[in-house]
Design an enzyme around this catalytic site. Structure first.
Site, short mmCIF file in Angstrom:
data_model
loop_
_atom_site.label_atom_id
_atom_site.label_comp_id
_atom_site.label_asym_id
_atom_site.label_seq_id
_atom_site.Cartn_x
_atom_site.Cartn_y
_atom_site.Cartn_z
N LYS A 38 0.84 -1.21 0.00
CA LYS A 38 0.00 0.00 0.00
C LYS A 38 0.87 1.25 0.00
CE LYS A 38 -1.76 1.72 3.99
NZ LYS A 38 -1.53 3.16 4.16
N ASN A 39 1.87 1.26 0.88
CA ASN A 39 2.65 2.49 1.05
C ASN A 39 3.58 2.79 -0.12
OD1 ASN A 39 1.33 2.82 3.41
ND2 ASN A 39 3.08 2.39 4.76
N ARG B 282 -4.99 10.59 4.66
CA ARG B 282 -3.93 11.55 4.93
C ARG B 282 -2.86 11.52 3.84
NH1 ARG B 282 0.04 13.86 8.60
NH2 ARG B 282 1.97 12.91 7.96
N CYS C 179 -6.00 8.12 9.16
CA CYS C 179 -6.06 7.43 10.45
C CYS C 179 -5.69 8.40 11.57
CB CYS C 179 -5.08 6.27 10.47
SG CYS C 179 -5.65 4.83 9.61
N ARG D 88 -0.28 14.27 13.55
CA ARG D 88 0.18 14.02 12.18
C ARG D 88 0.26 15.30 11.34
NH1 ARG D 88 -1.86 8.42 9.76
NH2 ARG D 88 0.27 8.40 9.05
N PRO D 89 1.09 16.23 11.76
CA PRO D 89 1.20 17.49 11.01
C PRO D 89 1.91 17.27 9.67
CG PRO D 89 2.84 17.44 12.74
CD PRO D 89 2.03 16.17 12.88
N ASP E 27 4.02 19.85 8.60
CA ASP E 27 4.94 21.00 8.58
C ASP E 27 6.23 20.71 7.81
OD1 ASP E 27 5.35 19.16 10.68
OD2 ASP E 27 6.61 20.57 11.77
N LEU E 28 6.74 19.48 7.90
CA LEU E 28 8.00 19.17 7.20
C LEU E 28 7.80 19.20 5.69
CD1 LEU E 28 9.21 16.18 9.44
CD2 LEU E 28 9.96 18.56 9.54
N ASP F 112 4.12 0.21 11.88
CA ASP F 112 2.92 -0.43 11.32
C ASP F 112 2.77 -1.89 11.75
OD1 ASP F 112 2.28 1.92 10.07
OD2 ASP F 112 2.92 1.31 8.08
N ILE G 219 7.18 6.50 17.02
CA ILE G 219 6.87 7.23 15.77
C ILE G 219 5.59 8.06 15.89
CG2 ILE G 219 6.54 7.04 13.26
CD1 ILE G 219 9.27 6.02 14.15
N ARG H 124 -8.41 -0.53 4.09
CA ARG H 124 -7.44 0.43 3.55
C ARG H 124 -6.12 -0.24 3.23
NH1 ARG H 124 -7.18 5.88 6.90
NH2 ARG H 124 -5.70 6.15 5.23
C1 UD1 Z 1 4.07 6.64 6.40
C2 UD1 Z 1 3.21 5.41 6.16
C3 UD1 Z 1 2.65 4.89 7.47
C4 UD1 Z 1 3.76 4.65 8.47
C5 UD1 Z 1 4.64 5.89 8.61
C6 UD1 Z 1 5.86 5.66 9.48
C7 UD1 Z 1 2.35 5.83 3.94
C8 UD1 Z 1 1.17 6.07 3.09
N1 UD1 Z 1 2.13 5.78 5.26
O1 UD1 Z 1 3.20 7.64 6.95
O2 UD1 Z 1 1.96 3.66 7.20
O3 UD1 Z 1 3.21 4.33 9.71
O4 UD1 Z 1 5.11 6.31 7.31
O5 UD1 Z 1 6.61 4.62 8.97
O6 UD1 Z 1 3.44 5.62 3.45
N2 UD1 Z 1 5.62 14.29 11.06
C9 UD1 Z 1 5.68 15.61 11.40
N3 UD1 Z 1 5.63 16.55 10.40
C10 UD1 Z 1 5.52 16.21 9.09
C11 UD1 Z 1 5.47 14.85 8.75
C12 UD1 Z 1 5.52 13.90 9.76
O7 UD1 Z 1 5.78 15.96 12.57
O8 UD1 Z 1 5.47 17.10 8.23
C13 UD1 Z 1 5.65 13.28 12.13
C14 UD1 Z 1 4.33 12.51 12.20
O9 UD1 Z 1 3.36 13.19 12.96
C15 UD1 Z 1 4.77 11.22 12.82
C16 UD1 Z 1 6.19 11.01 12.27
O10 UD1 Z 1 6.61 12.30 11.83
O11 UD1 Z 1 4.82 11.34 14.22
C17 UD1 Z 1 6.27 10.02 11.13
O12 UD1 Z 1 5.51 10.47 10.06
P1 UD1 Z 1 5.85 10.09 8.54
O13 UD1 Z 1 7.13 9.34 8.44
O14 UD1 Z 1 5.69 11.32 7.73
O15 UD1 Z 1 4.66 9.09 8.21
P2 UD1 Z 1 3.68 9.14 7.01
O16 UD1 Z 1 4.42 9.47 5.74
O17 UD1 Z 1 2.48 9.93 7.35
#
Ligand code: UD1
Length: 417
Positions: free
Chosen positions: A22-23, A92, A116, A121-122, A124-125, A306, A328, A398
């Site tokens: 999926k990812n 998301r 989810c 889950r911001p 900002d990055l 996950d 995470i 999903r």
């Molecule tokens: C992806 C995966 C998800 C997996 C996660 C971590 C997909 C579709 N989803 O989610 O299944 O659980 O990686 O391996 O690929 N964060 C920030 N700011 C940002 C982005 C992220 O603070 O701009 C934080 C998030 O809140 C979280 C952490 O960073 O606490 C990890 O997020 P991220 O690696 O971005 O996960 P996703 O890409 O959303």
């Protein structure tokens, strides 16, 4: 209300073929937007998240054809540069379309993403990185209006955390930007490598994917290609957990063993016997699982967040105490109270869970609140005595393709009602 009814305890036997990840599929579908000409993705899983991506592509003006696990996308004639609110709210990960839309259209209008509930889950990055690449972003009333102004320009970007989604968004924005982009502290997940392989096959110049520093040398344009989505390592871990809790012997086909390198030792610590043979894995669960000293979720190559929930079901049935630390996502223990309803003994303190293993779980009604938690409850239902009804199937669907059919073929007594 839709539910899975599982009559436990089940003994599993036979083999299961692991579907595409999926990812990987989601960013790959977004990447198709960048290509002149048709892209064909093979091994694309039949998941509701994939359906949402296809609806987004169609809304943007792409022609999408699906035939079994092949999805063909022709993004030649884009008509829109926005994603409607109802589609953004569904998932998301729809934020991963932002970079691709900007590259193609020079502008994008997106509302803030849903998905989810795993904590704040911001994004900002994502936004800070895109700004460094020349994107102008105006946020108001939960909506983002983005433009590339005088064009996308390569930049040096350091991520304070190796976010998977941010790394993908940067790649999809920088791939056709002017000049070189370097991503420091990039995510190293296999899905990042899959995206880079796809883009390079389309004519991109990306090196370093899978390592901490990714270098993207922007190109003028990309062409279509055919690509096979990698196997879903989390679906694999979920079936392994199902075998582990039921003391079963099953074979997983079409996996990528190195993607499970941090997962296998945990299963072995719990007393499972794992035998790798090429892209197949045989797993034999013990009569009684052993506790796991410490399961700490970490960015890849660490233990995946996950897989935390399905593996916690194993700890719930182990002969002793296990400790889990979720580093995470701050709100990823929603399955715990439902596992407790099934008879598990779990104490939570912030990001730490202490699991006191019990000899048996007992079937009852449980409700999922997110995708991997749903998987943990299905795994628990296979081991629990009596009937377990798992509600919240929209989450399960999903990320797992017809999971009840795969489990039935392995001998589980499970039906969707
Ligand atoms: C992806 C995966 C998800 C997996 C996660 C971590 C997909 C579709 N989803 O989610 O299944 O659980 O990686 O391996 O690929 N964060 C920030 N700011 C940002 C982005 C992220 O603070 O701009 C934080 C998030 O809140 C979280 C952490 O960073 O606490 C990890 O997020 P991220 O690696 O971005 O996960 P996703 O890409 O959303």
């Amino acid at each position: 209300m839709a539910r899975l009814e599982i009559e436990g305890p089940c003994k599993l036997r036979g083999e299961v073929s692991i579907h595409g990840a999926k990812n990987s599929a989601l960013p790959l579908l977004a990447a198709c937007l960048l290509c002149n000409g048709e892209c064909i993705l093979h091994n694309c899983p039949g998941l509701s998240d994939v359906d949402i991506c296809i609806r987004i592509l169609e809304h943007l003006g792409c022609k999408v054809k699906r035939s079994g696990s092949d999805v063909a996308v022709d993004a030649t004639a884009l008509t829109h540069s926005d994603i409607p609110d109802y589609l953004m709210r569904e998932m998301r990960s729809s934020i991963v379309f932002l970079g691709a839309i900007l590259t193609r259209a020079g502008q994008a209008r997106l509302s803030l993403p849903g998905g989810c509930e795993l904590g704040p889950r911001p994004i900002d990055l994502h936004l800070a990185a895109l700004r460094k690449l020349g994107v102008k972003i105006k946020e108001s009333h939960g909506c983002m209006q983005c433009t590339t102004g005088s064009g996308l320009v390569g930049s040096d970007i350091s991520l304070s955390f190796p976010s998977v989604g941010a790394t993908e968004n940067i790649m999809l924005t920088a791939v056709c930007a002017k000049g070189i982009t370097v991503i420091h502290n990039a995510a190293r997940e296999p899905e990042i490598c899959d995206l880079a392989h796809f883009l390079n096959r389309c004519g991109a110049h990306i090196t370093g994917a899978g390592e901490g520093t990714i270098i993207i040398d922007g190109v003028q344009s990309l062409h279509g290609c055919e690509h096979t989505v990698i196997a879903d390592r989390i679906a694999a871990a979920t079936f392994m957990a199902a075998a582990a809790v039921t003391g079963s012997h099953i074979a997983l086909r079409n996996i990528i063993p190195r993607h499970l390198a941090s997962v296998l030792p945990i299963f072995e610590e719990a007393g499972c016997s794992c035998y790798l043979n090429g892209n197949d894995l045989e797993i034999i669960g013990p009569e009684r699982l052993r506790p796991m000293k410490l399961v700490r979720t970490m960015p890849y190559p660490g233990f995946p967040t996950d897989a935390q929930a399905p593996v916690m079901t194993m700890a719930a049935l182990a002969d002793g105490n296990s400790m889990f630390v979720e580093t995470i996502f701050e709100n990823r223990y929603k399955h715990v109270c439902e596992l407790v309803r099934l008879g598990a003994k779990i104490k939570l303190e912030g990001r730490v869970a202490i699991i006191e293993g019990v000899p048996e779980l007992y079937g009852t009604n449980v409700g999922a609140a997110e995708l991997r938690g749903a998987a943990a409850l299905v795994v628990a239902g296979l081991a629990a005595n009596g009937k377990t009804c798992v509600y919240g199937l929209k989450y399960l669907d999903r990320g797992y393709e017809h999971i009840e059919e795969s489990l039935s073929q392995l001998g589980a007594v499970i039906i969707r009602k």
